[in-house]
Design a protein around this motif. Sequence first.
Motif, PDB file in Angstrom:
ATOM      1  N   THR A 152       8.004   2.737  -2.542  1.00 59.07           N
ATOM      2  CA  THR A 152       6.804   1.927  -2.754  1.00 59.07           C
ATOM      3  C   THR A 152       6.083   1.831  -1.421  1.00 59.07           C
ATOM      4  OG1 THR A 152       7.726   0.638  -4.581  1.00 59.07           O
ATOM      5  CG2 THR A 152       5.944  -0.383  -3.335  1.00 59.07           C
ATOM      6  N   ALA A 153       4.758   1.929  -1.433  1.00 57.86           N
ATOM      7  CA  ALA A 153       3.953   1.830  -0.214  1.00 57.86           C
ATOM      8  C   ALA A 153       2.895   0.756  -0.404  1.00 57.86           C
ATOM      9  CB  ALA A 153       3.292   3.169   0.118  1.00 57.86           C
ATOM     10  N   VAL A 154       2.567   0.068   0.677  1.00 56.91           N
ATOM     11  CA  VAL A 154       1.579  -1.009   0.609  1.00 56.91           C
ATOM     12  C   VAL A 154       0.563  -0.830   1.741  1.00 56.91           C
ATOM     13  CG1 VAL A 154       2.965  -2.597   2.031  1.00 56.91           C
ATOM     14  CG2 VAL A 154       1.255  -3.510   0.448  1.00 56.91           C
ATOM     15  N   PHE A 155      -0.679  -1.179   1.452  1.00 57.25           N
ATOM     16  CA  PHE A 155      -1.773  -1.051   2.412  1.00 57.25           C
ATOM     17  C   PHE A 155      -2.590  -2.337   2.399  1.00 57.25           C
ATOM     18  CE2 PHE A 155      -0.774   2.931   0.322  1.00 57.25           C
ATOM     19  CZ  PHE A 155      -0.527   3.784   1.387  1.00 57.25           C
ATOM     20  N   ASP A 156      -3.166  -2.683   3.567  1.00 58.24           N
ATOM     21  CA  ASP A 156      -4.077  -3.819   3.641  1.00 58.24           C
ATOM     22  C   ASP A 156      -5.205  -3.491   4.608  1.00 58.24           C
ATOM     23  OD1 ASP A 156      -3.126  -4.229   6.274  1.00 58.24           O
ATOM     24  OD2 ASP A 156      -1.663  -5.731   5.617  1.00 58.24           O
ATOM     25  N   GLU A 209      -8.371  -8.748  -3.703  1.00 59.98           N
ATOM     26  CA  GLU A 209      -6.954  -8.891  -3.394  1.00 59.98           C
ATOM     27  C   GLU A 209      -6.638  -8.419  -1.973  1.00 59.98           C
ATOM     28  OE1 GLU A 209      -7.495  -8.738  -7.738  1.00 59.98           O
ATOM     29  OE2 GLU A 209      -8.199  -7.529  -6.052  1.00 59.98           O
ATOM     30  N   ARG A 210      -5.511  -8.842  -1.457  1.00 53.94           N
ATOM     31  CA  ARG A 210      -5.135  -8.507  -0.078  1.00 53.94           C
ATOM     32  C   ARG A 210      -4.517  -7.122   0.045  1.00 53.94           C
ATOM     33  NH1 ARG A 210      -1.468 -12.227   4.076  1.00 53.94           N
ATOM     34  NH2 ARG A 210      -1.588 -10.786   5.856  1.00 53.94           N
ATOM     35  N   TYR A 211      -3.750  -6.706  -0.971  1.00 50.32           N
ATOM     36  CA  TYR A 211      -2.971  -5.477  -0.857  1.00 50.32           C
ATOM     37  C   TYR A 211      -3.325  -4.456  -1.936  1.00 50.32           C
ATOM     38  CZ  TYR A 211       0.018  -8.517   1.994  1.00 50.32           C
ATOM     39  OH  TYR A 211       0.485  -9.385   2.935  1.00 50.32           O
ATOM     40  N   VAL A 212      -3.194  -3.192  -1.568  1.00 45.20           N
ATOM     41  CA  VAL A 212      -3.173  -2.083  -2.519  1.00 45.20           C
ATOM     42  C   VAL A 212      -1.763  -1.506  -2.472  1.00 45.20           C
ATOM     43  CG1 VAL A 212      -4.064   0.195  -3.105  1.00 45.20           C
ATOM     44  CG2 VAL A 212      -5.624  -1.570  -2.263  1.00 45.20           C
ATOM     45  N   ILE A 213      -1.171  -1.359  -3.636  1.00 47.77           N
ATOM     46  CA  ILE A 213       0.225  -0.935  -3.733  1.00 47.77           C
ATOM     47  C   ILE A 213       0.319   0.374  -4.499  1.00 47.77           C
ATOM     48  CG2 ILE A 213       2.516  -1.556  -4.615  1.00 47.77           C
ATOM     49  CD1 ILE A 213       1.520  -4.536  -4.469  1.00 47.77           C
ATOM     50  N   PHE A 214       1.068   1.320  -3.949  1.00 49.08           N
ATOM     51  CA  PHE A 214       1.457   2.541  -4.646  1.00 49.08           C
ATOM     52  C   PHE A 214       2.927   2.384  -5.024  1.00 49.08           C
ATOM     53  CE2 PHE A 214      -1.521   5.647  -2.097  1.00 49.08           C
ATOM     54  CZ  PHE A 214      -2.632   4.968  -2.585  1.00 49.08           C
ATOM     55  N   THR A 215       3.257   2.543  -6.292  1.00 50.65           N
ATOM     56  CA  THR A 215       4.651   2.422  -6.708  1.00 50.65           C
ATOM     57  C   THR A 215       4.897   3.284  -7.933  1.00 50.65           C
ATOM     58  OG1 THR A 215       6.424   0.782  -7.043  1.00 50.65           O
ATOM     59  CG2 THR A 215       4.399   0.466  -8.306  1.00 50.65           C
ATOM     60  N   PRO A 216       6.133   3.778  -8.142  1.00 53.02           N
ATOM     61  CA  PRO A 216       6.409   4.522  -9.371  1.00 53.02           C
ATOM     62  C   PRO A 216       6.101   3.673 -10.602  1.00 53.02           C
ATOM     63  CG  PRO A 216       8.181   4.832  -7.788  1.00 53.02           C
ATOM     64  CD  PRO A 216       7.292   3.747  -7.229  1.00 53.02           C
ATOM     65  N   LEU A 217       5.551   4.294 -11.620  1.00 58.88           N
ATOM     66  CA  LEU A 217       5.168   3.560 -12.825  1.00 58.88           C
ATOM     67  C   LEU A 217       6.346   2.786 -13.408  1.00 58.88           C
ATOM     68  CD1 LEU A 217       2.814   3.054 -14.822  1.00 58.88           C
ATOM     69  CD2 LEU A 217       3.642   5.017 -16.127  1.00 58.88           C
ATOM     70  N   GLY A 218       7.535   3.355 -13.308  1.00 62.16           N
ATOM     71  CA  GLY A 218       8.718   2.704 -13.857  1.00 62.16           C
ATOM     72  C   GLY A 218       9.090   1.405 -13.163  1.00 62.16           C
ATOM     73  N   LYS A 219       8.539   1.169 -11.971  1.00 59.82           N
ATOM     74  CA  LYS A 219       8.825  -0.064 -11.234  1.00 59.82           C
ATOM     75  C   LYS A 219       7.812  -1.165 -11.532  1.00 59.82           C
ATOM     76  CE  LYS A 219      11.314   1.898  -7.265  1.00 59.82           C
ATOM     77  NZ  LYS A 219      11.356   2.003  -5.776  1.00 59.82           N
TER      78      LYS A 219
END
Length: 279
Positions: free
Chosen positions: A52-56, A147-157
């Motif tokens: 999972t990756a997060v950006f702000d 929102e504060r964050y943009v999140i990339f994560t596997p769909l299953g999560k």
Amino acid sequence: MKSITAEKLGLIYEPVAILWSNTKPEGALQIKPRGQTCIMPFFAQVATKGKTAVFDRESYGCPGACAGLGFGNGYYDAFGGAGVDFMSAFFVKGAQSSKDPTAYCAIVNHIPEREREKFIHGERLHKDTEKAKRFMTADLPITDIAERYVIFTPLGKVMSGELPVVVVFVADPLQITGLVTLVGAVREGTDPVRVPPMAACQQIGAFAYDEAKKEHPRAVLGYTDLAARANVGKTIPENMFTFAVPFSLFLEMEQEAKDGVFDGPIWKGLEAKKEGASS
């Protein structure tokens, strides 16, 4: 969250969900504050390794990714305020396209050495600086998320109650063909897929966000970005592309995929040939 479409396509990699959130996921990959880097290697780790990756607004990688992720237009303040004039030269032939090559090269000298040759000679994405400026100031769809964050994560999560903004498939040419066919089955008209020749992060973000605002959104074909492919390397196989769909379109695709193109004899025949060739 599972995907019928991904299952029937036989994807190697789980689709990536893009979410907007005020909650930072624990243990997520994140760029160092104000770090200058491409975000697509982070996307690749999510797609191929299940990370999972997060950006702000302090960790978005580069001016193009600022816009790509949805943090407004990062080009105006790019590289310490060098801004649109500097970036427009970079998007053409670098120093050769700059109004002041000496000043341009002085800015490049502050860029990490490994990146300097690219900046000196330019990415050559546009025929001239005026076209490059129009792209940055008029053509590129800009979203400035609350929102504060943009999140990339596997769909299953993706947890119950969470709604992705965009779902991104990573697919080979045959699978892309299936996805285009599936979107064409649910979308009226003859242009169900958008192919913007821009940054890979903008193809999965900014342009997909733009489609998400529409009543009948289209898919966005991506990973046609030479620089992104160079930065990602072999983490994502070279025959793969991205196929980003707003969540509302994803739901339409899921409904059709229950008994659609992937259950027909043509798809099954092509899939069998593909499996036979790889065995």
